[in-house]
Design an enzyme around this catalytic site. Structure first.
Site, PDB file in Angstrom:
ATOM      1  CG  ASP A 181       1.207  -1.242   3.088  1.00 37.57           C
ATOM      2  OD1 ASP A 181       1.096  -0.605   4.198  1.00 37.57           O
ATOM      3  OD2 ASP A 181       1.411  -2.195   2.389  1.00 37.57           O
TER       4      ASP A 181
ATOM      5  CD  GLU B  38      -8.498 -11.728   0.884  1.00 39.87           C
ATOM      6  OE1 GLU B  38      -7.966 -10.071   0.455  1.00 39.87           O
ATOM      7  OE2 GLU B  38      -8.565 -11.479   2.257  1.00 39.87           O
TER       8      GLU B  38
ATOM      9  CG  HIS C  72     -11.817 -10.327   0.744  1.00 40.30           C
ATOM     10  ND1 HIS C  72     -11.459  -8.971   0.112  1.00 40.30           N
ATOM     11  CD2 HIS C  72     -11.314 -10.474   1.646  1.00 40.30           C
ATOM     12  CE1 HIS C  72     -10.531  -9.025   1.147  1.00 40.30           C
ATOM     13  NE2 HIS C  72     -10.737  -9.781   2.430  1.00 40.30           N
TER      14      HIS C  72
ATOM     15  CG  HIS D 276      -2.035  -0.898   1.066  1.00 35.26           C
ATOM     16  ND1 HIS D 276      -1.764  -2.065   2.472  1.00 35.26           N
ATOM     17  CD2 HIS D 276      -3.467  -1.203   0.513  1.00 35.26           C
ATOM     18  CE1 HIS D 276      -3.157  -2.592   1.827  1.00 35.26           C
ATOM     19  NE2 HIS D 276      -3.648  -2.081   1.384  1.00 35.26           N
TER      20      HIS D 276
HETATM   21  C1  XLS Z   1      -8.366  -6.584   2.882  1.00 34.83           C
HETATM   22  C2  XLS Z   1      -7.569  -6.938   1.805  1.00 34.83           C
HETATM   23  C3  XLS Z   1      -6.508  -5.755   1.520  1.00 34.83           C
HETATM   24  C4  XLS Z   1      -6.123  -5.767   0.096  1.00 34.83           C
HETATM   25  C5  XLS Z   1      -5.594  -4.363  -0.285  1.00 34.83           C
HETATM   26  O1  XLS Z   1      -9.092  -7.214   3.511  1.00 34.83           O
HETATM   27  O2  XLS Z   1      -7.755  -7.820   1.710  1.00 34.83           O
HETATM   28  O3  XLS Z   1      -5.524  -5.916   2.379  1.00 34.83           O
HETATM   29  O4  XLS Z   1      -6.300  -6.926   0.169  1.00 34.83           O
HETATM   30  O5  XLS Z   1      -6.231  -3.750   0.657  1.00 34.83           O
HETATM   31 MG    MG Z   2      -8.268 -10.926   3.384  1.00 32.73          MG
HETATM   32 MG    MG Z   3      -6.480  -8.396   0.211  1.00 32.89          MG
END
Ligand code: XLS
Ligand code: MG
Ligand code: MG
Length: 397
Positions: free
Chosen positions: A64, A231, A234, A61
């Protein structure tokens, strides 16, 4: 780790497009109910550790590595130069950059807040990340919108909010076209990442499918530059079948980037290392990606356990995650050439003996064993997962 055996060498690990996020390695164990447990660690050390392990790509990021107040300043240029140096010295590449639009209090009402100033700031941030990406030689930019949604109902007008969010993505794409032309580089692949819960109560773009609809909504000025960074967890969080999500992204030509990890259905974002919860599903996911020629990055977006030491992060957490991924990827390759799977697939696709296709009963009789073959294949996949297809046996009695 030595007792476990079976580690891959750094040279072998480097052959895969596996990326290590700055934020995953620097995660200090904090959460809503948890205090930080590990000391801070900078990019120099993380890049060096990734190089030693054989993780060939690094992702970050903006904040970061660059303090919020230094973004867009001369200090940013100095930090970016130091990152370039660290990457070059360690033989690593930066594959992806992403904008933090969730941590700082300025994002309390999301990067598409009602206040025009916040939205202008969001555009500045994503444009600036595009600049950083080109400076670092990245090929991908990721956008996880964070708090794009609401806690209490009725104040947010969803269509306005989505329009405003699209304006930020459009600003990033426009900047990208300009910088790429100036630098003689290809434009970045812009990847939207969805998450169904956290940190907002109600999320406006909660799934990869919602993101696909957003890309196709007509709000984006360069939809061809924008795809997905699904992801794994997710999608599982909202109860989806991740493999089906990926299939829909593949069909749309939008599977650009993939955040890999593991966890549980209908729970919060636990970010467990890849393959530790659902190894069979993970193998099947990789069968799909291999068979469709996915060549994008696999980004280790997980969190090393909370109280693990810095030693544990780099000696156990990261190398085991990388090695499980490689093992699952190679197993997926075995699935694709497995004679039992091939024969069963061919039998399924051949169908039963010819019958009148308007006769439901005759068709049912002719294809009676269809689900038997499905179950046989699932059994064979399990055997491949545990090595029984190679003669591993369990003698009882
Ligand atoms: C958060 C996300 C984050 C993204 C990038 O839950 O996974 O890490 O991958 O901002
Ligand atoms: Mg995650
Ligand atoms: Mg992520």
């Amino acid at each position: 780790m030595k007792a476990c055996g079976g580690s891959y060498s750094p040279e072998t690990r480097r052959k895969y497009f596996i990326s290590g996020p700055q934020w995953a390695a620097a995660y200090q164990g904090q959460a809503l109910f948890h205090a930080p447990t590990r000391p801070a660690i900078g990019f120099e050390q993380i890049i060096r550790k990734f190089a030693e392990l054989g993780i060939g790509y690094w992702t970050t990021h903006d904040t970061d590595v660059i303090p919020t107040e230094a973004l867009g300043t001369g200090r940013q240029a100095e930090i970016v130069a130091a990152i370039r140096k660290a990457l070059a010295e360690n033989g690593l590449q930066c594959s992806m950059v992403t904008t933090e639009t969730f941590y700082h209090a300025v994002w309390a009402a999301s990067p598409a807040a009602e206040a025009p100033g916040v939205r202008e700031y969001a555009k500045f941030r994503v444009r600036n990340t595009v600049d950083i990406g080109h400076e670092l030689g990245a090929g991908f930019a990721v956008y996880w919108p964070g708090s794009l949604g609401y806690y209490v109902q009725g104040a947010i007008e969803e269509t306005d909010t989505l329009r405003w969010y699209a304006e930020a993505i459009n600003a990033a794409c426009d900047r990208d076209i300009e910088v790429a032309a100036r630098k003689g580089r290809p434009t970045l692949k812009h990847c939207l990442e969805a998450k169904p819960f956290e940190p907002q109560a109600e999320i406006l773009l909660p799934s990869s499918d919602a993101m696909l609809a957003f890309i196709a909504s007509g709000l984006l000025t360069h939809p061809e530059m924008v795809g997905l960074n699904p992801e794994y967890l997710h999608e599982l969080m909202w109860g989806a079948a991740p493999r089906a999500v990926l299939a829909r992204a593949l069909l749309a030509g939008k599977l650009f980037h993939f955040d890999i990890n593991d966890g549980y259905r209908l729970k919060h974002d636990v970010d467990i290392g890849v393959g530790l919860v659902n190894p069979l599903d993970w193998m099947n996911v990789l069968v799909l990606l291999r068979s469709h020629g996915y060549r994008g990055p696999f980004n280790l977006d997980f969190k090393p356990p909370r109280t693990t030491s810095q030693f544990g992060v780099f000696e156990v957490s990261f190398p085991t995650a990388v090695d499980r991924f490689i093992t699952l990827w190679e197993m997926a390759g075995e699935v694709l050439t497995d004679p039992v799977m091939e024969e069963a697939t061919a039998a399924l696709r051949a169908g039963g003996p010819p019958v009148d296709v308007r006769d439901a009963d005759a068709l049912t009789a002719a294809t009676r064993e269809l689900l038997t073959l499905h179950e046989l294949m699932a059994h064979r996949l399990f055997q491949i997962l545990v090595g029984q297809h190679r003669g591993r046996v369990y003698s009882i009695g």
